[in-house]
Design an enzyme around this catalytic site. Structure first.
Site, PDB file in Angstrom:
ATOM      1  CB  SER A   1      -0.854   0.033   1.261  1.00 53.42           C
ATOM      2  OG  SER A   1      -1.623  -1.118   1.349  1.00 53.42           O
TER       3      SER A   1
ATOM      4  CG  HIS B   1      -2.228  -0.659  -4.204  1.00 53.08           C
ATOM      5  ND1 HIS B   1      -2.501   0.644  -3.897  1.00 53.08           N
ATOM      6  CD2 HIS B   1      -2.519  -1.377  -3.100  1.00 53.08           C
ATOM      7  CE1 HIS B   1      -2.942   0.709  -2.658  1.00 53.08           C
ATOM      8  NE2 HIS B   1      -2.965  -0.493  -2.154  1.00 53.08           N
TER       9      HIS B   1
ATOM     10  CD  GLU C   1      -2.824   3.728  -6.343  1.00 52.98           C
ATOM     11  OE1 GLU C   1      -2.704   4.950  -6.360  1.00 52.98           O
ATOM     12  OE2 GLU C   1      -2.584   3.045  -5.338  1.00 52.98           O
TER      13      GLU C   1
ATOM     14  CG  ASN D   1      -3.136   3.604   0.915  1.00 57.04           C
ATOM     15  OD1 ASN D   1      -4.241   3.625   1.461  1.00 57.04           O
ATOM     16  ND2 ASN D   1      -2.677   2.535   0.307  1.00 57.04           N
TER      17      ASN D   1
HETATM   18  N1  LIG Z   1      -6.074  -4.505   3.849  1.00 52.29           N
HETATM   19  C1  LIG Z   1      -6.262  -3.695   2.814  1.00 52.29           C
HETATM   20  O1  LIG Z   1      -7.342  -3.104   2.642  1.00 52.29           O
HETATM   21  C2  LIG Z   1      -5.181  -3.521   1.787  1.00 52.29           C
HETATM   22  C3  LIG Z   1      -5.484  -2.894   0.578  1.00 52.29           C
HETATM   23  C4  LIG Z   1      -4.514  -2.803  -0.412  1.00 52.29           C
HETATM   24  C5  LIG Z   1      -3.240  -3.299  -0.177  1.00 52.29           C
HETATM   25  N2  LIG Z   1      -2.954  -3.870   1.031  1.00 52.29           N
HETATM   26  C6  LIG Z   1      -1.593  -4.412   1.206  1.00 52.29           C
HETATM   27  O2  LIG Z   1      -1.638  -5.816   1.027  1.00 52.29           O
HETATM   28  C7  LIG Z   1      -0.635  -6.439   1.817  1.00 52.29           C
HETATM   29  C8  LIG Z   1      -1.285  -7.473   2.714  1.00 52.29           C
HETATM   30  O3  LIG Z   1      -2.220  -6.827   3.552  1.00 52.29           O
HETATM   31  P1  LIG Z   1      -3.402  -7.617   4.249  1.00 52.29           P
HETATM   32  O4  LIG Z   1      -4.406  -6.599   4.652  1.00 52.29           O
HETATM   33  O5  LIG Z   1      -3.808  -8.778   3.402  1.00 52.29           O
HETATM   34  O6  LIG Z   1      -2.644  -8.151   5.570  1.00 52.29           O
HETATM   35  P2  LIG Z   1      -3.019  -9.413   6.472  1.00 52.29           P
HETATM   36  O7  LIG Z   1      -2.367  -9.165   7.784  1.00 52.29           O
HETATM   37  O8  LIG Z   1      -4.472  -9.708   6.412  1.00 52.29           O
HETATM   38  O9  LIG Z   1      -2.264 -10.622   5.721  1.00 52.29           O
HETATM   39  C9  LIG Z   1      -0.880 -10.697   5.564  1.00 52.29           C
HETATM   40  C10 LIG Z   1      -0.508 -12.160   5.412  1.00 52.29           C
HETATM   41  O10 LIG Z   1       0.876 -12.226   5.038  1.00 52.29           O
HETATM   42  C11 LIG Z   1       1.414 -13.362   5.682  1.00 52.29           C
HETATM   43  N3  LIG Z   1       2.867 -13.288   5.693  1.00 52.29           N
HETATM   44  C12 LIG Z   1       3.685 -12.560   6.497  1.00 52.29           C
HETATM   45  N4  LIG Z   1       4.975 -12.808   6.197  1.00 52.29           N
HETATM   46  C13 LIG Z   1       4.969 -13.704   5.174  1.00 52.29           C
HETATM   47  C14 LIG Z   1       5.991 -14.356   4.431  1.00 52.29           C
HETATM   48  N5  LIG Z   1       7.265 -14.122   4.684  1.00 52.29           N
HETATM   49  N6  LIG Z   1       5.624 -15.213   3.461  1.00 52.29           N
HETATM   50  C15 LIG Z   1       4.322 -15.451   3.203  1.00 52.29           C
HETATM   51  N7  LIG Z   1       3.303 -14.855   3.872  1.00 52.29           N
HETATM   52  C16 LIG Z   1       3.632 -14.004   4.843  1.00 52.29           C
HETATM   53  C17 LIG Z   1       0.774 -13.342   7.068  1.00 52.29           C
HETATM   54  O11 LIG Z   1       0.888 -14.597   7.705  1.00 52.29           O
HETATM   55  C18 LIG Z   1      -0.663 -12.972   6.724  1.00 52.29           C
HETATM   56  O12 LIG Z   1      -1.466 -14.103   6.473  1.00 52.29           O
HETATM   57  C19 LIG Z   1       0.076  -5.320   2.565  1.00 52.29           C
HETATM   58  O13 LIG Z   1       1.209  -4.944   1.823  1.00 52.29           O
HETATM   59  C20 LIG Z   1      -0.960  -4.205   2.575  1.00 52.29           C
HETATM   60  O14 LIG Z   1      -0.384  -2.933   2.677  1.00 52.29           O
HETATM   61  C21 LIG Z   1      -3.885  -4.018   2.016  1.00 52.29           C
END
Ligand SMILES: NC(=O)c1ccc[n+]([C@@H]2O[C@H](COP(=O)([O-])OP(=O)(O)OC[C@H]3O[C@@H](n4cnc5c(N)ncnc54)[C@H](O)[C@@H]3O)[C@@H](O)[C@H]2O)c1
Length: 282
Positions: free
Chosen positions: A119, A140, A152, A190
């Protein structure tokens, strides 16, 4: 490169949605996380979300079964060697993503594009950790991924035109609308959204209004489909905090200071919808 098999790293909120849309569009998916229980939970969520699409007549029951069958879950990162394209959607921490990009560069074939769903973290910085910076890019997606149209597409400084075109075309194949953005902290989405959510949290902390009242103002006055505090809960308060920190560090302006109430809630483990408690209870 002909893309048939896609690796999705991280099976959380975003990773399961990304796996869902690739599988629904006919791609084989290798979904990877650090523990089996996260993968099991992701498959359960994808199944439920596909069921919802069947109930709404968006897809058939057969299409649901086929989509689920296209997803392989793995804890062993080395299995990503089979993939023609990778989307990293792991926890929003630079050190975690840095290690992953180093590993992915070693594991994946030379021509494979490595994309990140980050993000806010610099694509250019992640790219320098690999030996293929021209094939590193931001892809993204937005939450909930199966429903939100926008992707994005973020060019790092070294991202090649060919890589950009491939990812843009891929987004279109997923029935998404790609928008080109250059690499800068928080990109566009963001950079603009998070300070709004952070300010809404300040309003609650300072007793200006309750979370319900703040959300009502935005729903009724600005025609937002949901208020900023509900949205923060849906995104995950830990994710919001991490992004504010990236904006604060990357742009150096005190206006990006994370709200102390946000920090306190994350310390308490109140992460929003995913933990059952945030500004609201779930
Ligand atoms: N939540 C949102 O609305 C949103 C929107 C757009 C982008 N993002 C981005 O997406 C990414 C994930 O966010 P999320 O909300 O899904 O987080 P989340 O916490 O729900 O999930 C993250 C997952 O990554 C796993 N993980 C951590 N280290 C790891 C590794 N080394 N190998 C494999 N898996 C690993 C964790 O165990 C977890 O299941 C982030 O970069 C976040 O900024 C989130």
């Amino acid at each position: 490169m002909d893309i048939q098999r896609v690796g999705v790293v991280g099976a959380g909120t975003m990773g399961n949605g990304i796996a869902h849309v690739f599988a629904r569009s006919g791609y084989q998916v290798v979904l990877c996380d650090v523990e089996q229980r996260f993968l099991d939970r992701a498959i359960e969520t994808i199944g439920k979300n596909l069921d919802r699409e069947v109930a709404k007549n968006k897809i058939t029951a057969d299409a649901k079964t086929a989509a689920l069958q296209r997803i392989t879950i793995v804890v062993d990162r080395a299995r990503l060697a089979e993939c023609d394209f990778v989307v990293e959607a792991a926890t929003e921490k630079f050190e975690i993503k840095a290690q992953l990009f180093r590993d992915l560069d070693r594991i994946c074939r030379q021509g494979v594009i490595l994309s990140s769903n980050t993000s806010s973290i610099s694509i250019t910085k992640l790219a320098t950790l690999t030996g293929r910076s021209e094939r590193v890019i931001g892809m993204h997606f937005f939450n909930p991924v199966p429903m939100m149209k926008l992707v994005e597409v973020i060019r790092g400084l070294a991202t090649s035109h060919e890589t950009f075109q491939t990812v843009r075309d891929l987004a279109v194949k997923l029935e998404k609308t790609p928008v080109e953005v250059n690499d800068a902290p928080g990109f566009v989405s963001n950079r603009v959204l998070m300070p709004l959510l952070n300010e809404a949290i300040y309003a609650v902390m300072e007793g200006v209004a309750t979370p319900e009242a703040v959300d009502e103002v935005f729903k009724l006055g600005m025609a937002h489909p949901m208020g900023p505090l509900t949205l923060a809960d849906f995104i995950g308060l830990d994710v919001c905090l991490d992004i504010m920190r990236v904006l604060q560090e990357g742009l150096g302006d005190p206006k990006y200071r994370p709200c102390p109430l946000l920090i306190k809630m994350v310390d308490a483990g109140w992460l929003g919808k995913k933990s059952g408690r945030g500004f609201y209870r779930y």
